[in-house]
Scaffold this motif. Structure first.
Motif, PDB file in Angstrom:
ATOM      1  N   ALA A  13      -5.550  -4.510   0.910  1.00  9.73           N
ATOM      2  CA  ALA A  13      -4.149  -4.892   0.765  1.00  9.73           C
ATOM      3  C   ALA A  13      -3.629  -4.570  -0.632  1.00  9.73           C
ATOM      4  O   ALA A  13      -2.509  -4.092  -0.802  1.00  9.73           O
ATOM      5  CB  ALA A  13      -3.974  -6.377   1.064  1.00  9.73           C
ATOM      6  N   GLU A  14      -4.453  -4.815  -1.640  1.00  5.54           N
ATOM      7  CA  GLU A  14      -4.030  -4.533  -3.014  1.00  5.54           C
ATOM      8  C   GLU A  14      -3.849  -3.039  -3.221  1.00  5.54           C
ATOM      9  O   GLU A  14      -2.845  -2.582  -3.772  1.00  5.54           O
ATOM     10  CB  GLU A  14      -5.057  -5.070  -4.017  1.00  5.54           C
ATOM     11  N   GLU A  15      -4.812  -2.258  -2.779  1.00  8.05           N
ATOM     12  CA  GLU A  15      -4.734  -0.818  -2.969  1.00  8.05           C
ATOM     13  C   GLU A  15      -3.575  -0.223  -2.179  1.00  8.05           C
ATOM     14  O   GLU A  15      -2.881   0.676  -2.650  1.00  8.05           O
ATOM     15  CB  GLU A  15      -6.055  -0.161  -2.565  1.00  8.05           C
ATOM     16  N   GLY A  16      -3.339  -0.737  -0.971  1.00 10.61           N
ATOM     17  CA  GLY A  16      -2.213  -0.251  -0.181  1.00 10.61           C
ATOM     18  C   GLY A  16      -0.882  -0.589  -0.805  1.00 10.61           C
ATOM     19  O   GLY A  16       0.042   0.226  -0.837  1.00 10.61           O
ATOM     20  N   GLY A  17      -0.762  -1.798  -1.344  1.00  9.35           N
ATOM     21  CA  GLY A  17       0.492  -2.207  -1.972  1.00  9.35           C
ATOM     22  C   GLY A  17       0.787  -1.418  -3.225  1.00  9.35           C
ATOM     23  O   GLY A  17       1.919  -1.011  -3.472  1.00  9.35           O
ATOM     24  N   ASP A  18      -0.247  -1.150  -4.045  1.00  7.82           N
ATOM     25  CA  ASP A  18      -0.037  -0.400  -5.266  1.00  7.82           C
ATOM     26  C   ASP A  18       0.291   1.059  -4.970  1.00  7.82           C
ATOM     27  O   ASP A  18       1.069   1.695  -5.670  1.00  7.82           O
ATOM     28  CB  ASP A  18      -1.278  -0.488  -6.165  1.00  7.82           C
ATOM     29  N   LYS A  19      -0.308   1.612  -3.898  1.00 12.92           N
ATOM     30  CA  LYS A  19      -0.014   2.993  -3.532  1.00 12.92           C
ATOM     31  C   LYS A  19       1.433   3.134  -3.100  1.00 12.92           C
ATOM     32  O   LYS A  19       2.131   4.069  -3.484  1.00 12.92           O
ATOM     33  CB  LYS A  19      -0.950   3.443  -2.409  1.00 12.92           C
ATOM     34  N   ALA A  20       1.908   2.184  -2.301  1.00 15.18           N
ATOM     35  CA  ALA A  20       3.298   2.227  -1.851  1.00 15.18           C
ATOM     36  C   ALA A  20       4.252   2.079  -3.025  1.00 15.18           C
ATOM     37  O   ALA A  20       5.293   2.732  -3.097  1.00 15.18           O
ATOM     38  CB  ALA A  20       3.544   1.121  -0.825  1.00 15.18           C
ATOM     39  N   ALA A  21       3.907   1.215  -3.987  1.00 15.57           N
ATOM     40  CA  ALA A  21       4.765   1.017  -5.149  1.00 15.57           C
ATOM     41  C   ALA A  21       4.821   2.280  -5.991  1.00 15.57           C
ATOM     42  O   ALA A  21       5.855   2.631  -6.545  1.00 15.57           O
ATOM     43  CB  ALA A  21       4.251  -0.156  -5.990  1.00 15.57           C
ATOM     44  N   ALA A  22       3.690   2.984  -6.101  1.00 17.35           N
ATOM     45  CA  ALA A  22       3.661   4.213  -6.884  1.00 17.35           C
ATOM     46  C   ALA A  22       4.553   5.280  -6.263  1.00 17.35           C
ATOM     47  O   ALA A  22       5.209   6.050  -6.953  1.00 17.35           O
ATOM     48  CB  ALA A  22       2.225   4.727  -6.997  1.00 17.35           C
ATOM     49  N   GLU A  23       4.598   5.331  -4.913  1.00 19.03           N
ATOM     50  CA  GLU A  23       5.411   6.325  -4.233  1.00 19.03           C
ATOM     51  C   GLU A  23       6.895   6.052  -4.394  1.00 19.03           C
ATOM     52  O   GLU A  23       7.718   6.949  -4.435  1.00 19.03           O
ATOM     53  CB  GLU A  23       5.046   6.362  -2.745  1.00 19.03           C
ATOM     54  N   THR A  24       7.271   4.782  -4.490  1.00 16.90           N
ATOM     55  CA  THR A  24       8.677   4.424  -4.638  1.00 16.90           C
ATOM     56  C   THR A  24       9.094   4.313  -6.089  1.00 16.90           C
ATOM     57  O   THR A  24      10.262   4.187  -6.403  1.00 16.90           O
ATOM     58  CB  THR A  24       8.976   3.080  -3.932  1.00 16.90           C
ATOM     59  N   GLY A  25       8.107   4.349  -7.000  1.00 21.41           N
ATOM     60  CA  GLY A  25       8.417   4.231  -8.421  1.00 21.41           C
ATOM     61  C   GLY A  25       8.712   2.833  -8.861  1.00 21.41           C
ATOM     62  O   GLY A  25       9.238   2.600  -9.938  1.00 21.41           O
TER      63      GLY A  25
END
Length: 262
Positions: A188-200
């Motif tokens: 969950a942490e890795e997925g959330g951080d990946k999504a945040a990186a894509e949206t900036g």
């Protein structure tokens, strides 16, 4: 005699001038510069307009890298060495005193502003939440971004391994340390951080802070997803050489090595 000398000087000057003129004429006759059909470096209104455009603002970093997967192999001894530089502001022993910042024994998994006998700043006292792994990771990465209004001047720990080691050490300083993160929490942490990186955008704090009850029972309660807070940061006193400045009793890591809870 004097007149002859003057005449010689004047004649020399005239000859020199004539020589320069003659050489220039001969050079112009021998060398014919080639005119270019178009400039080598073309200039246009479009190019000039583009050059005058203001520079684009740098993108805001997405936030700290996930560290839950690193905690299983975190080096507690290395974390202790990092934390020693914060010893002038924090005590981490059981029953130890508050210093410039609060005592940090049992801080991991505890509520924000956990020390009743310490005077926290409003930014920390009103922040709410618990100190889970994810919350500490975000705070240690950039205290001022995580707790707007904090007086802590420390810029943050940018190396994920440093943050993981310090958090592991602080977790060991507890009667009821938090259990290792589950596979679902790591994903969950890795997925959330990946999504945040894509949206900036900065990732939301999703780490669940689990706390065991005072009797050591196995019941673990997940803390709220948006748990925010500082590891107790001192509210006064400038940071000493090599030490992080403490504000609200939150973790104040020293330069290159944070002191969680400053």
């Amino acid at each position: 005699m004097k007149t002859m000398e003057i005449n010689k000087i004047v004649a020399g000057i005239i000859v020199a001038v004539l020589l320069v003129v003659v050489v220039g004429k001969i050079g112009g006759a021998l060398v014919h510069p080639k005119e270019l059909e178009e400039p080598v470096y073309p200039f246009s209104d479009d190019l000039m307009a583009a050059a005058n455009q203001p520079a684009a603002a740098p993108e805001k970093p997405a936030g700290p890298e996930p560290i839950l997967a690193m905690l299983a192999d975190a080096d507690v001894a290395a974390g202790e060495k990092v934390f020693k530089k914060c010893g002038s502001c924090h005590d981490n022993t059981n029953g130890g005193p508050n210093k410039v910042g609060p005592n940090l024994y049992g801080i991991v998994g505890n509520v924000v502003a956990h020390k009743d006998d310490f005077s926290y700043s409003d930014a920390v006292a009103n922040h709410g939440g618990n100190w889970g792994y994810t919350e500490l990771n975000h705070f240690l990465y950039s205290p001022k971004d995580y707790i707007p209004g904090t007086k802590m001047s420390f810029g943050g720990l940018k190396k994920p391994s440093d943050r993981a080691n310090v958090i592991a050490f602080l977790n060991s300083m507890s009667d009821n340390p938090l259990p290792a993160p589950s596979a679902d929490e790591i994903a969950a942490e890795e997925g959330g951080d990946k999504a945040a990186a894509e949206t900036g955008e900065a990732p939301a704090d999703e780490g669940a802070a689990k706390t065991e009850d005072n009797n050591g029972d196995a019941g673990n309660a997940e803390a709220t997803d948006d748990a925010a807070g500082d590891v107790a940061m001192p509210e006064e006193g400038p940071a000493k050489d090599g030490d992080a400045a403490n504000d609200n009793g939150e973790p104040a890591p020293a330069e290159e090595a944070p002191a969680a809870g400053q």
